[in-house]
Design an enzyme around this catalytic site. Structure first.
Site, PDB file in Angstrom:
ATOM      1  N   ASP A 173       5.705   0.225  -1.589  1.00 42.73           N
ATOM      2  CA  ASP A 173       6.885  -0.425  -1.746  1.00 42.73           C
ATOM      3  C   ASP A 173       7.214  -1.386  -1.845  1.00 42.73           C
ATOM      4  O   ASP A 173       7.682  -2.452  -0.618  1.00 42.73           O
ATOM      5  CB  ASP A 173       7.684   0.740  -0.755  1.00 42.73           C
ATOM      6  N   GLU A 231       2.848  -1.512  -7.261  1.00 44.66           N
ATOM      7  CA  GLU A 231       2.605  -0.370  -6.937  1.00 44.66           C
ATOM      8  C   GLU A 231       2.109   1.034  -7.179  1.00 44.66           C
ATOM      9  O   GLU A 231       2.291   1.664  -6.104  1.00 44.66           O
ATOM     10  CB  GLU A 231       4.255  -0.055  -7.083  1.00 44.66           C
ATOM     11  N   HIS A 288      -8.132 -17.943   0.861  1.00 42.09           N
ATOM     12  CA  HIS A 288      -6.866 -17.253   1.377  1.00 42.09           C
ATOM     13  C   HIS A 288      -5.751 -16.545   0.762  1.00 42.09           C
ATOM     14  O   HIS A 288      -5.781 -16.381  -0.464  1.00 42.09           O
ATOM     15  CB  HIS A 288      -6.068 -18.565   1.585  1.00 42.09           C
ATOM     16  N   GLN A 339      15.990  -2.597  -6.498  1.00 40.12           N
ATOM     17  CA  GLN A 339      14.448  -2.976  -7.308  1.00 40.12           C
ATOM     18  C   GLN A 339      14.059  -2.409  -8.904  1.00 40.12           C
ATOM     19  O   GLN A 339      13.150  -3.254  -9.719  1.00 40.12           O
ATOM     20  CB  GLN A 339      14.078  -1.700  -6.131  1.00 40.12           C
TER      21      GLN A 339
END
Length: 283
Positions: free
Chosen positions: A260, A254, A121, A270
């Protein structure tokens, strides 16, 4: 007399105007689908059949980018809070996802059989126990990846349990999980694909968790002190069970994926959050 009445009228208007200006307008309620994508759309996925390897699928329980070529999701995003947890039992009704576009190959419940890999999962069954329907939704094969048994049943299970422990302590958690690369090692040894080449076995499996105290207006409450946990593990049966040893930065994930991951946040925030390796507890 009229002069005094006029002044009183102007004074009353001024009071009413001040009340209106200071009124706090509540944030517009999110749909369930918007809730699952609160942190952003990591790959710019779209619900366009001409984009088969970055195909956006929105469900009340989670959102995902699906790859027809890989036969797995690229990433899955969901929200874990007390509201999503209840007493519904695990349904174990693994099945093909009927919402895939007509003509696309649909990975089925038996597609992983004999492969040496678990039907792993992304959004865990135990994260969706509010209702039978919510739990059942986690068993759609568009929510699965071929996952090494030890990775799935030990390392990842421990991280999933810890996520729900955080919720039990009064938090809510936004989670993005995905995989990349090709070739993993399951109980039958190494493999690059299964299901006659129609399902790619990922080489790496990652997850990012954003942890907040239970509250409202979640996106606006994320700041430089918010705990962000990023984990990137090999898809191997010899993986260590302690997920904390695989902590990394969002920036590193990333860089490996091209995504992103926290795109809904201001750029400067960020930068502050994505370059840090979590040092918090792991149990």
């Amino acid at each position: 007399m009229l002069k005094h009445s006029y002044r009183y009228f102007l004074f009353l208007l001024l009071i009413l105007s001040s009340c209106k200006d200071s009124e706090v307008i509540p944030e517009q309620s999110l749909t369930l689908e918007e809730e699952q994508l609160l942190l952003g759309n990591p790959s710019g996925a779209t619900a366009d059949e001409s984009n088969p390897n970055n195909y956006l699928m929105l469900k009340p329980q989670y959102a995902l980018s699906y790859s027809q070529e890989r036969g797995t999701p690229n990433w899955v995003s969901w929200h874990v809070s007390e509201d999503w947890l209840g007493t519904a039992e695990r349904q174990d009704d693994f099945r093909a996802d009927p919402s895939l576009p007509e003509g696309w190959y649909r990975v089925g419940s038996s597609s992983y059989r004999g492969s040496g890999f678990d039907r792993g999962h992304n959004t865990p069954s135990a994260d969706r126990t509010k209702s039978v329907a919510d739990n059942s939704a986690t068993f759609l094969m568009t929510n699965m990846i071929p996952q090494a048994p030890s990775n799935n049943q030990e390392t990842w299970a421990n991280l999933e349990d810890y996520t729900r422990d955080l919720v039990a302590e009064g938090n809510e958690v936004y989670v993005i999980m995905g995989s990349y690369g090709e070739g993993g090692t399951g109980s039958n040894g190494s493999a690059r694909t299964i299901d006659n080449g129609r399902v790619t076995v990922p080489n790496r499996i990652w997850k990012v968790l954003v942890v907040l105290p239970e509250g409202e207006n979640d996106l606006k409450r994320i700041d430089a002190d918010t705990r962000v946990i990023a984990v990137d593990t090999p898809n191997s049966n010899t993986v260590r069970s302690d997920w904390g040893t695989y902590r990394t930065t969002v920036d590193a994930i990333e860089s490996a994926t091209g995504y992103d991951l926290l795109s809904a946040l201001p750029t400067q925030l960020q930068k502050e959050l994505e370059g840090q390796v979590d040092q918090g507890p792991t149990q």
